[in-house]
Design an enzyme around this catalytic site. Sequence first.
Site, mmCIF file in Angstrom:
data_model
loop_
_atom_site.group_PDB
_atom_site.id
_atom_site.type_symbol
_atom_site.label_atom_id
_atom_site.label_comp_id
_atom_site.label_asym_id
_atom_site.label_seq_id
_atom_site.Cartn_x
_atom_site.Cartn_y
_atom_site.Cartn_z
ATOM 1 N N LYS A 22 0.958 -1.172 0.239
ATOM 2 C CA LYS A 22 -0.013 0.012 0.112
ATOM 3 C C LYS A 22 0.903 1.095 -0.027
ATOM 4 C CE LYS A 22 -1.840 1.782 4.168
ATOM 5 N NZ LYS A 22 -1.553 3.356 4.180
ATOM 6 N N ASN A 23 1.616 1.410 0.640
ATOM 7 C CA ASN A 23 2.605 2.682 1.010
ATOM 8 C C ASN A 23 3.650 2.773 -0.057
ATOM 9 O OD1 ASN A 23 1.332 2.918 3.436
ATOM 10 N ND2 ASN A 23 2.914 2.615 4.677
ATOM 11 N N ARG A 93 -5.051 10.385 4.695
ATOM 12 C CA ARG A 93 -3.774 11.484 4.889
ATOM 13 C C ARG A 93 -2.960 11.425 3.846
ATOM 14 N NH1 ARG A 93 -2.325 14.107 8.653
ATOM 15 N NH2 ARG A 93 -0.176 13.863 8.019
ATOM 16 N N CYS A 117 -5.464 12.586 13.124
ATOM 17 C CA CYS A 117 -6.041 11.311 12.882
ATOM 18 C C CYS A 117 -5.738 10.769 14.297
ATOM 19 C CB CYS A 117 -5.383 10.448 11.744
ATOM 20 S SG CYS A 117 -3.858 9.945 11.995
ATOM 21 N N ARG A 122 -0.092 14.654 13.401
ATOM 22 C CA ARG A 122 0.493 14.340 12.101
ATOM 23 C C ARG A 122 0.265 15.649 11.110
ATOM 24 N NH1 ARG A 122 -1.683 8.700 9.853
ATOM 25 N NH2 ARG A 122 0.426 8.655 8.609
ATOM 26 N N ASP A 306 4.366 0.711 12.184
ATOM 27 C CA ASP A 306 3.315 0.290 11.632
ATOM 28 C C ASP A 306 3.195 -1.425 11.987
ATOM 29 O OD1 ASP A 306 2.583 2.288 10.247
ATOM 30 O OD2 ASP A 306 3.058 1.925 8.201
ATOM 31 N N ILE A 328 7.611 7.416 17.398
ATOM 32 C CA ILE A 328 7.115 8.054 15.949
ATOM 33 C C ILE A 328 5.873 8.717 16.110
ATOM 34 C CG2 ILE A 328 6.550 7.845 13.489
ATOM 35 C CD1 ILE A 328 9.262 6.301 14.004
ATOM 36 N N ARG A 398 -8.696 -0.522 4.845
ATOM 37 C CA ARG A 398 -7.660 0.700 3.958
ATOM 38 C C ARG A 398 -6.544 0.020 3.764
ATOM 39 N NH1 ARG A 398 -6.271 4.618 7.892
ATOM 40 N NH2 ARG A 398 -4.871 5.019 6.335
#
Length: 421
Positions: A22-23, A93, A117, A122, A306, A328, A398
């Site tokens: 995804k990223n 985002r 979020c 962020r 993540d 983070i 998502r």
Amino acid sequence: MEKLIIKGGKPLHGEVSVSGAKNASLPILAAVLLAGGRYRIDNVPYLRDVNTMNRLLGTLGVECLHENGSVNVFNRGDCGSCVASYELVKTMRASILVLGPMLSRTGTARVALPGGCAIGERPVNYHISALEKMGAEIEVSGGYINASCGRLRGAEIVFDKVTVTGTENILMAASLADGVTVLQNAAREPEIVDLACFLRSMGADIKGDGTSTITVKGVGELHPADYSVMPDRIEAGTFLCAVAGCGGRVLVRNCPVSSMDAIIEKLREAGLNIEIIDDFTVLASSDGHIKAVDAETFPYPGFPTDMQSQFMAVMLKSDGVSLITESIFENRFMHVPEFKRMGADVSLNDSGAVVRGCRSFSGAPVMASDLRASAGLVIAALMADNTSEVQRIYHLDRGYESFEKKLSALGADIRRVPGDG
Ligand code: UD1
């Protein structure tokens, strides 16, 4: 709203294939704004975020057709309205990724501010200040970033803090800028390298991606290219955590081993056997015994934020006490109260979450708060004694393609049902 009903206590056996990242897909799709024409992007997962990016690109003059795992793209070349509307940006985002390429290509961009979020505030201040340094005039008003420029010019950008999408935005913008841009303290994530490879195949001149100094020599024009997206290291890590937590033996295919050192090392410390068969295949097995180990999140190559909730889920049944520290995002412990509702022993203090492993916990109805927290809750539910209900799984959709289907093919007792509204 749909929910997952999960009956825990079953070991996992069989084979699973990891989807495209995804990223990496999101910035690569945004990068098509840099050059008109046709592209074919393969290995793109069917996810809500990818669908949102495709819809957003649709409003910017780019047609995207996602079928058979590939996105066929036609960029008309005019960026349409050059406006990324709040309606779409508020749902994802990563929409901020259209700012750099759109501005660099057309000299104008209006992008809604993404806002905070569940996992923290962020902000996008580093994206904005870097573009200003490259000559853009930017005004933030009425909830929108209004940016304009002649041609962006190369600059020395020093990020105060490592930012993944910030690095990606500037990488894309700098590819068409006039002169050389040097990004210092750049993010080193494998998804940045994947984006840089795609940009190079479009004709960009980029060196140093994968290190904290990236040099981009702007070119006058880029051209369309075809590309295949890397597999998703977070999805792969999530399946490894599921095996560590539930026990069993699973062959994970399409697993990007070379970008998973920190994840593999941590899970090995926790007692998971991981046999690396080749660059994209691992065999994970566990007898269900979990050793307590501490973990702290860091930018790549450190242990990824993540993966924090999924790893914490594994620790819920460890043989001791582990400390999980998040460095983070300030608020990324939303899964902790839900783990407690399931009967797990977790508490938060100033340094992080203290997890006292227990032999068993009960399962409960729980609510997902963000994408990765949802994955942690699913793993905890698979490890619990009884039946759990995970609500608000739209977060899960998502970022995980066919998650419950893949888990149920491994023997998990998990099904999706309509929710209560
Ligand atoms: C990306 C990933 C997300 C991952 C995160 C950290 C995508 C689409 N998302 O998010 O899955 O969890 O990296 O690995 O790739 N920050 C600022 N100002 C800025 C930008 C960031 O203060 O302008 C702060 C953030 O609040 C955060 C830290 O920097 O504390 C890192 O954030 P960043 O790397 O930018 O996260 P994303 O790129 O949004």
